[in-house]
Design a protein around this motif. Sequence first.
Motif, PDB file in Angstrom:
ATOM      1  N   GLY A   1      22.163 101.372  38.451  1.00 27.44           N
ATOM      2  CA  GLY A   1      21.808 102.638  37.825  1.00 27.44           C
ATOM      3  C   GLY A   1      23.044 103.347  37.270  1.00 27.44           C
ATOM      4  N   SER A   2      24.139 103.273  38.004  1.00 28.11           N
ATOM      5  CA  SER A   2      25.370 103.883  37.520  1.00 28.11           C
ATOM      6  C   SER A   2      25.892 103.140  36.295  1.00 28.11           C
ATOM      7  N   ALA A   3      25.858 101.818  36.391  1.00 25.79           N
ATOM      8  CA  ALA A   3      26.421 101.017  35.298  1.00 25.79           C
ATOM      9  C   ALA A   3      25.588 101.116  34.025  1.00 25.79           C
ATOM     10  N   VAL A   4      24.288 100.955  34.165  1.00 27.68           N
ATOM     11  CA  VAL A   4      23.438 100.987  32.975  1.00 27.68           C
ATOM     12  C   VAL A   4      23.238 102.441  32.576  1.00 27.68           C
ATOM     13  N   GLY A   5      23.731 102.793  31.407  1.00 23.79           N
ATOM     14  CA  GLY A   5      23.621 104.197  30.994  1.00 23.79           C
ATOM     15  C   GLY A   5      23.683 104.313  29.486  1.00 23.79           C
ATOM     16  N   LEU A   6      24.111 105.484  29.030  1.00 25.74           N
ATOM     17  CA  LEU A   6      24.201 105.698  27.586  1.00 25.74           C
ATOM     18  C   LEU A   6      25.067 104.614  26.944  1.00 25.74           C
ATOM     19  N   GLY A   7      26.099 104.199  27.672  1.00 23.99           N
ATOM     20  CA  GLY A   7      27.027 103.193  27.149  1.00 23.99           C
ATOM     21  C   GLY A   7      26.326 101.901  26.766  1.00 23.99           C
ATOM     22  N   ASN A   8      25.274 101.547  27.488  1.00 19.88           N
ATOM     23  CA  ASN A   8      24.581 100.290  27.185  1.00 19.88           C
ATOM     24  C   ASN A   8      23.790 100.393  25.895  1.00 19.88           C
ATOM     25  N   ILE A   9      23.254 101.585  25.650  1.00 20.47           N
ATOM     26  CA  ILE A   9      22.348 101.711  24.513  1.00 20.47           C
ATOM     27  C   ILE A   9      23.088 102.070  23.238  1.00 20.47           C
TER      28      ILE A   9
ATOM     29  N   TYR B   1      30.255 116.633  30.280  1.00 24.40           N
ATOM     30  CA  TYR B   1      29.629 116.530  28.954  1.00 24.40           C
ATOM     31  C   TYR B   1      28.517 115.483  28.901  1.00 24.40           C
ATOM     32  N   TYR B   2      28.570 114.521  29.833  1.00 21.75           N
ATOM     33  CA  TYR B   2      27.506 113.504  29.873  1.00 21.75           C
ATOM     34  C   TYR B   2      26.147 114.201  30.053  1.00 21.75           C
ATOM     35  N   THR B   3      26.147 115.247  30.880  1.00 21.65           N
ATOM     36  CA  THR B   3      24.886 115.965  31.105  1.00 21.65           C
ATOM     37  C   THR B   3      24.443 116.734  29.854  1.00 21.65           C
TER      38      THR B   3
ATOM     39  N   PHE C   1      34.658  97.696  30.816  1.00 22.60           N
ATOM     40  CA  PHE C   1      35.123  98.675  31.801  1.00 22.60           C
ATOM     41  C   PHE C   1      34.215  99.895  31.843  1.00 22.60           C
ATOM     42  N   PHE C   2      33.932 100.455  30.658  1.00 17.80           N
ATOM     43  CA  PHE C   2      33.124 101.675  30.632  1.00 17.80           C
ATOM     44  C   PHE C   2      31.722 101.391  31.151  1.00 17.80           C
ATOM     45  N   SER C   3      31.186 100.287  30.672  1.00 20.24           N
ATOM     46  CA  SER C   3      29.795  99.997  30.968  1.00 20.24           C
ATOM     47  C   SER C   3      29.574  99.696  32.446  1.00 20.24           C
ATOM     48  N   LEU C   4      30.575  99.091  33.081  1.00 23.54           N
ATOM     49  CA  LEU C   4      30.397  98.746  34.500  1.00 23.54           C
ATOM     50  C   LEU C   4      30.749  99.900  35.443  1.00 23.54           C
ATOM     51  N   SER C   5      31.067 101.065  34.882  1.00 26.61           N
ATOM     52  CA  SER C   5      31.421 102.237  35.706  1.00 26.61           C
ATOM     53  C   SER C   5      32.631 101.969  36.603  1.00 26.61           C
ATOM     54  N   ILE C   6      33.579 101.214  36.076  1.00 30.00           N
ATOM     55  CA  ILE C   6      34.785 100.937  36.857  1.00 30.00           C
ATOM     56  C   ILE C   6      35.799 102.054  36.591  1.00 30.00           C
ATOM     57  N   GLY C   7      36.586 102.403  37.595  1.00 31.74           N
ATOM     58  CA  GLY C   7      37.697 103.323  37.357  1.00 31.74           C
ATOM     59  C   GLY C   7      37.373 104.788  37.566  1.00 31.74           C
ATOM     60  N   PHE C   8      36.173 105.112  38.070  1.00 34.43           N
ATOM     61  CA  PHE C   8      35.862 106.518  38.343  1.00 34.43           C
ATOM     62  C   PHE C   8      35.480 106.741  39.804  1.00 34.43           C
ATOM     63  N   GLY C   9      35.712 105.747  40.615  1.00 35.13           N
ATOM     64  CA  GLY C   9      35.477 105.927  42.049  1.00 35.13           C
ATOM     65  C   GLY C   9      34.025 105.797  42.480  1.00 35.13           C
ATOM     66  N   THR C  10      33.120 105.618  41.527  1.00 36.08           N
ATOM     67  CA  THR C  10      31.700 105.544  41.879  1.00 36.08           C
ATOM     68  C   THR C  10      31.408 104.329  42.749  1.00 36.08           C
ATOM     69  N   MET C  11      31.893 103.180  42.315  1.00 42.11           N
ATOM     70  CA  MET C  11      31.547 101.954  43.030  1.00 42.11           C
ATOM     71  C   MET C  11      32.200 101.911  44.416  1.00 42.11           C
TER      72      MET C  11
ATOM     73  N   SER D   1      25.962 109.628  39.343  1.00 45.75           N
ATOM     74  CA  SER D   1      26.969 108.745  39.945  1.00 45.75           C
ATOM     75  C   SER D   1      28.385 109.153  39.545  1.00 45.75           C
ATOM     76  N   LEU D   2      28.507 109.968  38.489  1.00 47.42           N
ATOM     77  CA  LEU D   2      29.831 110.455  38.089  1.00 47.42           C
ATOM     78  C   LEU D   2      30.267 111.646  38.937  1.00 47.42           C
ATOM     79  N   VAL D   3      29.305 112.306  39.561  1.00 42.60           N
ATOM     80  CA  VAL D   3      29.614 113.501  40.357  1.00 42.60           C
ATOM     81  C   VAL D   3      29.894 113.111  41.817  1.00 42.60           C
TER      82      VAL D   3
HETATM   83  N1  PFF Z   1      28.493 103.098  32.867  1.00 47.86           N
HETATM   84  C1  PFF Z   1      27.933 104.283  32.297  1.00 47.86           C
HETATM   85  C2  PFF Z   1      27.382 103.969  30.926  1.00 47.86           C
HETATM   86  O1  PFF Z   1      27.437 102.812  30.496  1.00 47.86           O
HETATM   87  O2  PFF Z   1      26.894 104.882  30.262  1.00 47.86           O
HETATM   88  C3  PFF Z   1      28.904 105.411  32.211  1.00 47.86           C
HETATM   89  C4  PFF Z   1      29.638 105.648  33.493  1.00 47.86           C
HETATM   90  C5  PFF Z   1      28.964 106.088  34.626  1.00 47.86           C
HETATM   91  C6  PFF Z   1      30.973 105.384  33.563  1.00 47.86           C
HETATM   92  C7  PFF Z   1      29.617 106.240  35.837  1.00 47.86           C
HETATM   93  C8  PFF Z   1      31.643 105.539  34.741  1.00 47.86           C
HETATM   94  C9  PFF Z   1      30.966 105.964  35.882  1.00 47.86           C
HETATM   95  F1  PFF Z   1      31.599 106.116  37.005  1.00 47.86           F
END
Ligand code: PFF
Length: 531
Positions: free
Chosen positions: A21-29, A102-104, A248-258, A358-360
Motif C-alpha cells: 500500500g505504501s509502495a503503490v501510489g501516485l508514483g505508479n500511475i 503536499y501529497y495530501t 526508489f520513489f515507487s518502492l517507498s525507499i529512503g523515508f523510513g516507512t519500510m 505511510s509517509l507520516v
Molecule cells: N511510493 C509512493 C508512490 O509511488 O506514490 C510514494 C511514497 C510513499 C514514497 C511513501 C515514499 C514513501 F515513504
Amino acid sequence: MTNQPRDRWNSRLVFILAAVGSAVGLGNIWRYPHAAFSAGGGAFLIPYFIALLTAGIPLLMLEFGLGHRMQGSAPASYGRAHPKWESLGWWAAMGGLIIAFYYTVILAWVSFYCYELVKMLVTAQDQLPWDSKGGAATYLFNYVLTGDENTKHAENVFAPLNWGALLLNGLMWLAIYVTLRKGAESIGKIIIPTITIPLVLLFILFFTAINLDGSSAGLSYYLSPDWSKMDSWQEVIKVAQGAYGQIFFSLSIGFGTMVAYASFLPKKADINNSAMIAGLTNSGVEFFGGFITFSVLGFLALNNGVFVSDAVEGGFGLALVSYPTTISQLPFDVTGQALIGLAFFGSLFLLGYTSAFSLVEPMVIGIVDKFGLSRVAVLRIFCLFGWVVGIIFCTPGGFTLLDTVDHYLNSYGLLGVGLMQCILVGWVYGPKKLRDHLNHVSERRATWFWDFCIKFFTPTVLILLLSLNAIDDLRFLWSDEGQLYSNYTGQTQLIGVGAFALTIVAAVFFAQRKTNKQGYHDIPEFDYGSK
Ligand code: PFF
C-alpha cells in the motif's frame, strides 16, 4: 518511563499489504508511464527491471531487515546499528513528513474530481465537469487549483486561498489521524479495502482500455524497445537515471516507512520473501498500469492523427489533464465516461491514500520510540501541523511550489538517504551481520550478491544519480542551456531547497535531544532458537 510492548501486525499478510500500500501510489500511475514514455517505451523496461533486482529489492531487504532486527523506528534502528547514525533515521522520516504535506493536497484535488463526477451523475448533467468549464487544462489550472473561475493558476501567488482544497485537505488529515491512531492495529483494519478496491477498478480500466481502437499501436510502443533512444552513452545514462529514480520513489525507499513497518513484525517473519513479494507486486502494478496508459495513448494517437510518442505530455499533467481529456473522447455516452472517470480517479485516490499515511508514520513512531510520548498526542500535533502547512499548497501558486519541493526532496533527500543507508550497513554495521539475521528468519536465503549490491553496486549507482541530478540542476552555472528546476523563479527554488535543508536541520535537532526511554540505544536481544 516504562516501556510498552511493541505494536504488532495482525498477520504477515497485513504487513505485506501495508508495505505494498505504501509502495503503490501516485508514483505508479502518473510517474511510471511518464518515465517509460520519455525513455522511449520498451527500451525503458530493461534498465527498469535491472534496477528493481540490483537496487530496489536489495534496499527493501535492508530496510525490512534493520527495522526487524532492531525492533525500532528508523531513528532508533539506525542509532542502534551505530550510535552516531541516529540522525540518518530522522532525516529519512522528516523527508517523508514533508512529502506528506503536499501529497495530501494532491489527494485533495483528486478527491475533488471524484466529488464533481458524482455530483454530475446525481444531478444528471449532460457534460463532464471539465467539458463544462472549457476543457481539462482550463478546468485544472483555473478552477481545481484555485477554487474560483476568476483566479488563474500563477507562480508565486500565495493568495487567494482555495478554500475547497483547504477543506478537503483537512479531511485527508482527519482520515490519516483515524488510520494511524492505533498504529499497526488500525492500519491493518483499513488496508484490505483500500488496496483491493483500486486493484479491481484498475482491472475494469484495463479491459476498457485494451478494447479501444488503436490500443495495439500504443501497446507495441510500450513493449518494443526503441533503441534509437539509446544511441549514445549519454542517452543510456539518462534512461538508467529515469529507471533507478523510479524504482526508489515507487518502492517507498529512503523515508523510513519500510523500517517502521518491519519493526511491527513478530520474531517469526520471512523477511526476504516479503521484500520479494512487495517489490514484485509494486512493479507488477506499475507494469500492468502501463498497459492502460499506453492503450489509451494508442487510441488518442489514432483519434487525433498523431504518433503515440506525441500524444500527450507527462508528469502531473498526464494524470490531471491528459486522462480527463481522454475520458471525454471515449466512445461511450457521457454517463459511461463519467463512470470510467470515477473508476480512474477513485483508484488513484485510494492508492495514494495508503501511501500518504505511510509517509507520516515514520516520524510519529520515531518520536514515540524516542520520547515515550503518547501516539495519539503526537499524531494530533502532526495532523494539525500538516493541515496548516498544507495551506501554502492550496493557493494559485501551490502547484508549482509542490512540483519544486517534490523535485528537491526526491532528487537529493531520497537518494541521499539511500546512499547513507548503504554506507551504514555496507561499511559500518557490516552486510554479513544483517544478512545473517535475514537468513535466520527467512526461508529464501540472501547470498553474497546482496552484500555486493549493498556494499558496492547500489552506492555507486546512487552516487552517480546524485551527481547527475546536481549537474542537471546546476548546469545553468556554466552553460546557456541550463536552468534552475523547470525554470521557475528564484523564490520558488528557494522554498524547494529550503524544504530539503529543513529535513537536515530537523534530523540533527532530533538526534541531539536526550531520550527518556530506557534502553533506547541498546540493540534488543533476538533469540533465534525457536525459529
Ligand atoms: N511510493 C509512493 C508512490 O509511488 O506514490 C510514494 C511514497 C510513499 C514514497 C511513501 C515514499 C514513501 F515513504
